[in-house]
Write a protein that holds these residues in place. Structure first.
Motif, PDB file in Angstrom:
ATOM      1  N   TYR A  72       0.806  -1.119  -0.203  1.00  0.00           N
ATOM      2  CA  TYR A  72       0.106  -0.138  -0.001  1.00  0.00           C
ATOM      3  C   TYR A  72       0.854   1.156   0.001  1.00  0.00           C
ATOM      4  CZ  TYR A  72      -3.676   3.133   0.589  1.00  0.00           C
ATOM      5  OH  TYR A  72      -4.752   4.254   0.605  1.00  0.00           O
ATOM      6  N   PHE A  73       0.867   2.022  -1.167  1.00  0.00           N
ATOM      7  CA  PHE A  73       1.864   3.368  -1.156  1.00  0.00           C
ATOM      8  C   PHE A  73       0.861   4.425  -0.537  1.00  0.00           C
ATOM      9  CE2 PHE A  73       3.541   0.775  -4.536  1.00  0.00           C
ATOM     10  CZ  PHE A  73       4.874   0.784  -4.082  1.00  0.00           C
ATOM     11  N   ALA A  74       1.003   4.892   0.494  1.00  0.00           N
ATOM     12  CA  ALA A  74       0.575   5.896   1.143  1.00  0.00           C
ATOM     13  C   ALA A  74       1.158   7.279   0.816  1.00  0.00           C
ATOM     14  CB  ALA A  74       0.917   5.829   2.834  1.00  0.00           C
ATOM     15  N   ILE A  75       0.551   8.508   1.079  1.00  0.00           N
ATOM     16  CA  ILE A  75       1.133   9.575   0.627  1.00  0.00           C
ATOM     17  C   ILE A  75       0.955  10.794   1.782  1.00  0.00           C
ATOM     18  CG2 ILE A  75      -0.583  10.390  -0.855  1.00  0.00           C
ATOM     19  CD1 ILE A  75       1.468  11.360  -2.755  1.00  0.00           C
ATOM     20  N   ASP A  76       0.219  10.353   2.900  1.00  0.00           N
ATOM     21  CA  ASP A  76       0.035  11.260   3.959  1.00  0.00           C
ATOM     22  C   ASP A  76      -1.254  12.262   3.669  1.00  0.00           C
ATOM     23  OD1 ASP A  76       2.131  10.299   5.125  1.00  0.00           O
ATOM     24  OD2 ASP A  76       3.704  12.003   4.941  1.00  0.00           O
ATOM     25  N   VAL A  77      -2.240  11.760   2.993  1.00  0.00           N
ATOM     26  CA  VAL A  77      -3.350  12.555   2.818  1.00  0.00           C
ATOM     27  C   VAL A  77      -4.199  12.115   3.911  1.00  0.00           C
ATOM     28  CG1 VAL A  77      -3.411  12.822   0.240  1.00  0.00           C
ATOM     29  CG2 VAL A  77      -4.199  10.795   1.197  1.00  0.00           C
ATOM     30  N   PRO A  78      -5.155  13.162   4.267  1.00  0.00           N
ATOM     31  CA  PRO A  78      -6.022  13.019   5.622  1.00  0.00           C
ATOM     32  C   PRO A  78      -6.781  11.657   5.835  1.00  0.00           C
ATOM     33  CG  PRO A  78      -6.173  15.232   4.598  1.00  0.00           C
ATOM     34  CD  PRO A  78      -5.555  14.513   3.517  1.00  0.00           C
ATOM     35  N   PHE A  79      -7.485  11.035   4.824  1.00  0.00           N
ATOM     36  CA  PHE A  79      -8.023   9.955   5.233  1.00  0.00           C
ATOM     37  C   PHE A  79      -7.357   8.910   5.550  1.00  0.00           C
ATOM     38  CE2 PHE A  79      -6.928   7.929   1.110  1.00  0.00           C
ATOM     39  CZ  PHE A  79      -7.060   6.660   1.204  1.00  0.00           C
ATOM     40  N   GLU A  80      -6.059   8.637   5.223  1.00  0.00           N
ATOM     41  CA  GLU A  80      -5.267   7.912   5.869  1.00  0.00           C
ATOM     42  C   GLU A  80      -4.886   7.959   7.267  1.00  0.00           C
ATOM     43  OE1 GLU A  80      -2.371   7.810   1.921  1.00  0.00           O
ATOM     44  OE2 GLU A  80      -1.468   8.522   3.676  1.00  0.00           O
ATOM     45  N   ASP A  81      -5.168   8.846   7.746  1.00  0.00           N
ATOM     46  CA  ASP A  81      -5.240   9.073   9.386  1.00  0.00           C
ATOM     47  C   ASP A  81      -6.248   7.990  10.028  1.00  0.00           C
ATOM     48  OD1 ASP A  81      -3.161  11.197   8.983  1.00  0.00           O
ATOM     49  OD2 ASP A  81      -4.563  12.753   9.424  1.00  0.00           O
ATOM     50  N   VAL A  82      -7.141   7.955   9.367  1.00  0.00           N
ATOM     51  CA  VAL A  82      -8.271   7.075   9.983  1.00  0.00           C
ATOM     52  C   VAL A  82      -8.233   5.680   9.437  1.00  0.00           C
ATOM     53  CG1 VAL A  82     -10.765   6.674   9.927  1.00  0.00           C
ATOM     54  CG2 VAL A  82      -9.851   9.094  10.082  1.00  0.00           C
ATOM     55  N   TRP A  83      -7.629   5.663   8.142  1.00  0.00           N
ATOM     56  CA  TRP A  83      -8.007   4.428   7.434  1.00  0.00           C
ATOM     57  C   TRP A  83      -6.543   3.490   7.383  1.00  0.00           C
ATOM     58  CZ3 TRP A  83     -12.309   2.004   6.339  1.00  0.00           C
ATOM     59  CH2 TRP A  83     -13.545   2.593   6.411  1.00  0.00           C
ATOM     60  N   LEU A  84      -5.274   4.102   7.376  1.00  0.00           N
ATOM     61  CA  LEU A  84      -4.246   3.419   7.152  1.00  0.00           C
ATOM     62  C   LEU A  84      -3.910   2.331   8.197  1.00  0.00           C
ATOM     63  CD1 LEU A  84      -2.249   3.627   5.134  1.00  0.00           C
ATOM     64  CD2 LEU A  84      -0.703   4.858   6.725  1.00  0.00           C
ATOM     65  N   GLU A  85      -4.366   2.309   9.503  1.00  0.00           N
ATOM     66  CA  GLU A  85      -4.349   1.321  10.467  1.00  0.00           C
ATOM     67  C   GLU A  85      -5.252   0.110  10.105  1.00  0.00           C
ATOM     68  OE1 GLU A  85      -2.601  -0.946  13.256  1.00  0.00           O
ATOM     69  OE2 GLU A  85      -1.676   1.165  12.537  1.00  0.00           O
ATOM     70  N   LYS A  86      -6.479   0.288   9.834  1.00  0.00           N
ATOM     71  CA  LYS A  86      -7.382  -0.564   9.229  1.00  0.00           C
ATOM     72  C   LYS A  86      -6.956  -1.218   8.153  1.00  0.00           C
ATOM     73  CE  LYS A  86     -11.329   2.099  10.949  1.00  0.00           C
ATOM     74  NZ  LYS A  86     -12.610   3.030  10.603  1.00  0.00           N
TER      75      LYS A  86
END
Length: 293
Positions: A72-86
């Motif tokens: 999963y390539f993240a980029i620090d956009v806001p929705f990742e704050d909630v969903w990345l751990e999920k």
């Protein structure tokens, strides 16, 4: 003839299924990964066209598809704050890569005439609006994309070392393309250095810094400006001699149109999340340059 067509379709289907899958947060990342991975991988995009990565909520079908992703390539956009751990919990074997690693972020700049109120509401708002922290829109600067590309390359080699030479060759070509793109943008924008443009959502901060422009944001804490704030924005636009107002398709054009009419400027729809990433940056530069000629 029908049997031949059927055989081709079956082979194509098996080829598609045999490829490893990776997932990215936004469309520009798909462009970057494709430049390096070529046709070796299937690339899923979490935030589809027309949606905002500030408030996006993945669909159940996307979460199921995530189970097959190697990265999963993240980029620090806001929705990742909630969903990345999920995402991490849904696929324990998936490698999560922050493509923004090693990039020094800018502070998010927004338009506000209520600094005291902003300070008081800081904690309440920061979980909902990236305006209160660091600017995530690093993909609008081709030079910063070179850092992201290296992070992508390293991750691809980690999961698929047998194709490392292929990835490295594509990466080298992509870096050269980014340098050419940067030079082209410099040439387009050199005549309008230090000019200002207005944008509803402050997503062009890195682009502005790289090419010596000034971005003036309309929204305040992620919301449409109040009538009194709109008056101040029109005043600021006139003082800066602003002639163009950008609005992404994910946001309302109401305020932008009021401001543009008052300053005898124009509203231009410009999507900072467009898949045709390089063409979009060139188009943005040309729009800014043309309005001041």
């Amino acid at each position: 003839m029908k049997k031949i067509i059927l055989a081709v379709l079956v082979i194509a289907s098996l080829s598609f299924a045999s490829k490893q899958e990776v997932t990215v947060s936004i469309l520009p990342q798909k462009y970057f990964v494709e430049k390096i991975a070529g046709d070796k991988l299937n690339i899923n995009v979490m935030v589809k066209a027309g949606f905002s990565p500030t408030t996006y909520e993945p669909k159940t079908s996307q979460m199921k598809k995530l189970a097959n992703s190697k990265i999963y390539f993240a980029i620090d956009v806001p929705f990742e704050d909630v969903w990345l751990e999920k995402f991490r919990n849904s696929n324990k074997n998936m490698l999560i890569v922050d493509t923004a690693e090693n990039i020094d972020k800018l502070e998010m700049k927004e338009h506000s005439h209520h600094e005291e109120e902003k300070t008081q509401n800081h904690k309440k708002e920061e979980t909902h609006h990236e305006h209160e922290g660091l600017d995530p829109h690093i993909w609008t600067d081709p030079i910063l994309v070179k850092i992201q590309a290296k992070n992508i390359l390293d991750a691809l080699i980690k999961i698929d070392s047998k194709n490392s030479d292929f990835y490295k060759s594509n990466y080298k070509n992509f870096i050269q393309e980014l340098d050419v793109l940067n030079k082209k943008l410099e040439e387009i924008l050199k005549p309008v250095e230090h000019k200002a443009f207005m944008v509803f959502h402050p997503s062009w901060g890195y682009f502005s810094k790289r090419y010596h422009l000034e971005q003036v944001a309309i929204e305040t804490q992620g919301k449409e400006p109040k009538p009194s704030e709109l008056v101040e924005l029109i005043k600021d636009a006139k003082e800066h001699n602003i002639k163009i107002v950008f609005v992404a398709p994910q946001f309302s054009q109401k305020s932008a149109r009021v401001i543009a009419k008052s300053i005898k400027g124009k509203v231009v729809t410009m999507d900072h999340l467009a898949i045709n990433w390089d063409e979009n940056l060139i188009k943005t530069a040309e729009e800014i340059a043309n309005i001041y000629r």
